[in-house]
Design a protein around this motif. Structure first.
Motif, mmCIF file in Angstrom:
data_model
loop_
_atom_site.group_PDB
_atom_site.id
_atom_site.type_symbol
_atom_site.label_atom_id
_atom_site.label_comp_id
_atom_site.label_asym_id
_atom_site.label_seq_id
_atom_site.Cartn_x
_atom_site.Cartn_y
_atom_site.Cartn_z
ATOM 1 N N SER A 169 -3.892 -2.465 -0.389
ATOM 2 C CA SER A 169 -3.970 -3.519 0.626
ATOM 3 C C SER A 169 -5.401 -4.031 0.772
ATOM 4 N N PHE A 170 -6.371 -3.116 0.770
ATOM 5 C CA PHE A 170 -7.776 -3.523 0.869
ATOM 6 C C PHE A 170 -8.174 -4.393 -0.312
ATOM 7 N N LEU A 171 -7.824 -3.973 -1.514
ATOM 8 C CA LEU A 171 -8.191 -4.748 -2.703
ATOM 9 C C LEU A 171 -7.536 -6.127 -2.688
ATOM 10 N N ILE A 172 -6.275 -6.176 -2.272
ATOM 11 C CA ILE A 172 -5.589 -7.462 -2.216
ATOM 12 C C ILE A 172 -6.237 -8.363 -1.171
ATOM 13 N N MET A 173 -6.556 -7.804 0.003
ATOM 14 C CA MET A 173 -7.207 -8.602 1.048
ATOM 15 C C MET A 173 -8.574 -9.097 0.579
#
Length: 135
Positions: A74-78
């Motif tokens: 989720s962090f990488l996608i955000m």
């Protein structure tokens, strides 16, 4: 008490408070975008957008690494979404605005100090600039 008043009414503190509030609102917006659009795309490709049920056990102790894996993805996608939808367009816009501004100074060829474009003598090193100004 006077020092505390000065601290509260400094411009930096107010700007920081506004930035935190706007950042929190923007965080909610990005999270909603990722959950509404990016998560389902991952589910289409990978089969599931949530890996929280993944774990391994060593000597009877359970290590639920799935939650960390989900948070990491989720962090990488955000980060990717913020970069391509916010940072990159703003950088392009600022680049265009900077190019649009007409240059008013040029570097002195002798001391590299910034001098007015129409100057014939450098005010820092006093070198004669009889040659044509460089753009």
């Amino acid at each position: 008490m006077n020092g505390f008043k000065k601290f509260l009414f400094r411009g930096n503190l107010v700007e920081l408070a506004v930035a935190v509030v706007v950042g929190a609102a923007f965080s909610g917006l990005v999270t909603a975008f990722v959950n509404s659009f990016i998560g389902p795309l991952i589910a289409l490709v990978g089969g599931k957008p949530d890996f929280s049920d993944l774990a391994f056990t060593v000597n009877g102790t359970k290590f639920p690494y799935g939650g960390f894996l989900t948070a990491l993805i989720s962090f990488l996608i955000m980060a990717v979404v913020i970069y391509f939808l916010v940072v990159l367009p703003v950088a392009k816009l600022l680049e265009r605005l900077i190019k649009a501004e007409e240059a008013t100074e040029r570097p002195c060829p002798h001391c590299l100090s910034d001098i007015p474009i129409k100057a014939t003598r450098c005010k820092f090193c006093t070198s004669d600039l009889a040659t044509a100004p460089t753009p």
